[in-house]
Design a protein around this motif. Structure first.
Motif, PDB file in Angstrom:
ATOM      1  N   ALA A 131       5.356  92.864 124.679  1.00 44.85           N
ATOM      2  CA  ALA A 131       5.576  93.570 123.419  1.00 44.85           C
ATOM      3  C   ALA A 131       6.106  94.985 123.661  1.00 44.85           C
ATOM      4  N   ASP A 132       5.611  95.664 124.683  1.00 43.23           N
ATOM      5  CA  ASP A 132       6.142  96.990 125.021  1.00 43.23           C
ATOM      6  C   ASP A 132       7.602  96.907 125.467  1.00 43.23           C
ATOM      7  N   LEU A 133       7.945  95.893 126.247  1.00 41.20           N
ATOM      8  CA  LEU A 133       9.344  95.730 126.663  1.00 41.20           C
ATOM      9  C   LEU A 133      10.245  95.468 125.460  1.00 41.20           C
ATOM     10  N   LEU A 134       9.772  94.670 124.528  1.00 43.87           N
ATOM     11  CA  LEU A 134      10.554  94.433 123.312  1.00 43.87           C
ATOM     12  C   LEU A 134      10.717  95.713 122.509  1.00 43.87           C
ATOM     13  N   ALA A 135       9.642  96.505 122.417  1.00 45.98           N
ATOM     14  CA  ALA A 135       9.729  97.762 121.681  1.00 45.98           C
ATOM     15  C   ALA A 135      10.725  98.724 122.331  1.00 45.98           C
ATOM     16  N   LEU A 136      10.727  98.791 123.664  1.00 40.01           N
ATOM     17  CA  LEU A 136      11.682  99.663 124.352  1.00 40.01           C
ATOM     18  C   LEU A 136      13.119  99.187 124.140  1.00 40.01           C
ATOM     19  N   ALA A 137      13.326  97.882 124.188  1.00 45.18           N
ATOM     20  CA  ALA A 137      14.679  97.362 123.996  1.00 45.18           C
ATOM     21  C   ALA A 137      15.170  97.591 122.571  1.00 45.18           C
ATOM     22  N   VAL A 138      14.291  97.406 121.583  1.00 40.75           N
ATOM     23  CA  VAL A 138      14.686  97.629 120.185  1.00 40.75           C
ATOM     24  C   VAL A 138      14.911  99.117 119.937  1.00 40.75           C
ATOM     25  N   ALA A 139      14.051  99.975 120.508  1.00 39.07           N
ATOM     26  CA  ALA A 139      14.245 101.416 120.331  1.00 39.07           C
ATOM     27  C   ALA A 139      15.523 101.905 120.994  1.00 39.07           C
ATOM     28  N   ALA A 140      16.002 101.176 122.029  1.00 43.90           N
ATOM     29  CA  ALA A 140      17.258 101.553 122.685  1.00 43.90           C
ATOM     30  C   ALA A 140      18.490 101.127 121.910  1.00 43.90           C
ATOM     31  N   GLY A 141      18.304 100.366 120.828  1.00 47.62           N
ATOM     32  CA  GLY A 141      19.436  99.999 119.987  1.00 47.62           C
ATOM     33  C   GLY A 141      19.793  98.535 119.968  1.00 47.62           C
ATOM     34  N   GLU A 142      19.058  97.687 120.677  1.00 42.81           N
ATOM     35  CA  GLU A 142      19.357  96.269 120.673  1.00 42.81           C
ATOM     36  C   GLU A 142      18.743  95.591 119.457  1.00 42.81           C
ATOM     37  N   SER A 143      19.328  94.467 119.074  1.00 35.76           N
ATOM     38  CA  SER A 143      18.782  93.674 117.975  1.00 35.76           C
ATOM     39  C   SER A 143      17.538  92.935 118.454  1.00 35.76           C
ATOM     40  N   PRO A 144      16.696  92.459 117.546  1.00 37.89           N
ATOM     41  CA  PRO A 144      15.484  91.739 117.985  1.00 37.89           C
ATOM     42  C   PRO A 144      15.794  90.499 118.812  1.00 37.89           C
ATOM     43  N   ILE A 145      16.849  89.759 118.429  1.00 34.69           N
ATOM     44  CA  ILE A 145      17.192  88.545 119.170  1.00 34.69           C
ATOM     45  C   ILE A 145      17.680  88.903 120.570  1.00 34.69           C
ATOM     46  N   ALA A 146      18.523  89.941 120.660  1.00 43.55           N
ATOM     47  CA  ALA A 146      19.005  90.367 121.983  1.00 43.55           C
ATOM     48  C   ALA A 146      17.857  90.901 122.830  1.00 43.55           C
ATOM     49  N   ALA A 147      16.893  91.584 122.194  1.00 43.11           N
ATOM     50  CA  ALA A 147      15.744  92.093 122.949  1.00 43.11           C
ATOM     51  C   ALA A 147      14.899  90.948 123.497  1.00 43.11           C
ATOM     52  N   MET A 148      14.664  89.911 122.675  1.00 41.68           N
ATOM     53  CA  MET A 148      13.911  88.759 123.165  1.00 41.68           C
ATOM     54  C   MET A 148      14.667  88.043 124.277  1.00 41.68           C
ATOM     55  N   GLU A 149      15.986  87.958 124.136  1.00 39.86           N
ATOM     56  CA  GLU A 149      16.782  87.316 125.180  1.00 39.86           C
ATOM     57  C   GLU A 149      16.734  88.115 126.484  1.00 39.86           C
ATOM     58  N   ARG A 150      16.751  89.433 126.384  1.00 34.84           N
ATOM     59  CA  ARG A 150      16.679  90.264 127.588  1.00 34.84           C
ATOM     60  C   ARG A 150      15.318  90.115 128.266  1.00 34.84           C
ATOM     61  N   VAL A 151      14.251  90.109 127.473  1.00 30.73           N
ATOM     62  CA  VAL A 151      12.914  89.954 128.050  1.00 30.73           C
ATOM     63  C   VAL A 151      12.771  88.581 128.702  1.00 30.73           C
ATOM     64  N   ALA A 152      13.310  87.546 128.051  1.00 36.30           N
ATOM     65  CA  ALA A 152      13.231  86.201 128.633  1.00 36.30           C
ATOM     66  C   ALA A 152      14.041  86.086 129.910  1.00 36.30           C
ATOM     67  N   ARG A 153      15.145  86.864 130.010  1.00 41.83           N
ATOM     68  CA  ARG A 153      16.001  86.780 131.194  1.00 41.83           C
ATOM     69  C   ARG A 153      15.469  87.603 132.360  1.00 41.83           C
ATOM     70  N   THR A 154      14.838  88.714 132.068  1.00 36.18           N
ATOM     71  CA  THR A 154      14.393  89.618 133.131  1.00 36.18           C
ATOM     72  C   THR A 154      12.928  89.450 133.514  1.00 36.18           C
ATOM     73  N   SER A 155      12.177  88.683 132.746  1.00 28.86           N
ATOM     74  CA  SER A 155      10.746  88.511 133.026  1.00 28.86           C
ATOM     75  C   SER A 155      10.474  87.064 133.394  1.00 28.86           C
ATOM     76  N   SER A 156       9.293  86.843 133.948  1.00 22.47           N
ATOM     77  CA  SER A 156       8.863  85.500 134.313  1.00 22.47           C
ATOM     78  C   SER A 156       7.436  85.309 133.832  1.00 22.47           C
ATOM     79  N   GLY A 157       7.138  84.085 133.405  1.00 22.97           N
ATOM     80  CA  GLY A 157       5.816  83.788 132.889  1.00 22.97           C
ATOM     81  C   GLY A 157       5.891  82.803 131.747  1.00 22.97           C
TER      82      GLY A 157
END
Length: 314
Positions: A178-204
């Motif tokens: 959730a913190d990673l999503l918040a940082l990505a959204v605060a940086a200007g990404e859309s929610p879908i792009a933020a979820m895609e970035r978290v899914a691509r860069t994280s594991s679990g």
């Protein structure tokens, strides 16, 4: 011993013969109960055209193979398993909560395998009880049936353990994600792009579910429906609230970064509360060695010198 073994073998053979005759009689047309669908089926008009969007009604390949090999026995066994451990819809949901991509029929086959292993172990225990302890044949049959039942229940219990472990793993991953999503959204990404970035860069387990949610959205599913399905596929209530909060924030234009930070803070508070409850339970369990091991030793060391002195004086 040989007489008891022969009696058990005779009882098992008689039981198998009785079950076989019962299944044969149950398949006879004039003794089998006909439901309403079979009664009106000859009078229905069949259409040769079918919709392209109709859901397939065919069974899985594993179920077809088992039914072709074992015939009506497989149908009866699968029906008993459905009545014993829940219906197909409930089992389908539990499999998705455990993160398993197998079908319901494959899990039923695993239950049959566990039941067969339990049956073999039960036969071994029953033969040992009859030959060594002179137990009765009825007790041997009860042990055999209990072994098969425990095999089925063991597979169902292991599925529940998988769901619990996956839930705990997601609970540990959720605040960070959730913190990673918040940082990505605060940086200007859309929610879908933020979820895609978290899914691509994280594991679990949780990033994998986010990847599946993004795939649903890319395939045409609306954002609210995809987030709602995310809550139904995961065993955590906080993810359901997360999906609802994100969808409402997207619809109403609420700052999404603040919502995500609040979700992460709530998840950390829940984890802290669960940790305190677990610590309270462990504190009770720690009293067991103190009461049963430490205190008797203390009492022995306190009383033994006095008993030794009394023996010397006597």
């Amino acid at each position: 011993m040989n007489g008891s073994t022969s009696i058990l073998a005779g009882v098992l053979l008689g039981l198998m013969l009785g079950l076989g005759l019962l299944m044969i009689l149950s398949r006879l047309p004039w003794l089998r109960a006909r439901d309403l669908d079979r009664r009106i089926d000859p009078y229905l008009r069949r259409s040769h055209s079918a919709s392209l969007f109709a859901a397939p009604t065919s069974s899985s390949r594993a179920r077809v193979v088992i039914e072709n090999l074992m015939g009506p026995v497989a149908v009866k066994v699968l029906g008993v398993l459905e009545r014993l451990t829940g219906g197909a819809d409930q089992l389908e949901r539990r499999l998705r909560l455990a993160g398993r991509r197998t079908s319901v029929d494959s899990f039923r086959i695993e239950q049959v395998v566990f039941a067969a292993i339990g049956l073999l172990l039960g036969i071994a225990v029953a033969v040992a009880a009859i030959t060594l302890r002179d137990a009765g044949p009825l007790l041997g049959l009860f042990i055999v049936a209990l072994g098969a039942l425990l095999g089925v229940l063991l597979r169902d219990y292991l599925l529940g353990v998988e769901i619990t472990r996956r839930a705990s793993r997601m609970a540990r991953e959720f605040p960070t994600v959730a913190d990673l999503l918040a940082l990505a959204v605060a940086a200007g990404e859309s929610p879908i792009a933020a979820m895609e970035r978290v899914a691509r860069t994280s594991s679990g387990a949780l990033p994998d579910e986010f990847a599946a949610t993004v795939a649903d959205i890319r395939s045409g599913t609306s954002v609210s429906q995809a987030l709602a399905s995310l809550g139904t596929r995961t065993p955590l209530d906080c993810l359901s609230r997360f999906g609802e909060g994100v969808s409402i924030a997207i619809e109403r234009g609420t700052p999404l970064a603040d919502v995500l930070r609040a979700q992460a803070q709530d998840a950390r508070e829940n984890a802290k509360r669960d940790l305190m409850e677990l610590a309270g339970q462990r504190e009770i369990f720690m009293l067991v060695p103190v009461v049963f091991f430490v205190m008797p030793l203390v009492i022995v060391f306190a009383i033994f010198p006095g008993l030794a002195v009394l023996e010397i004086t006597l």
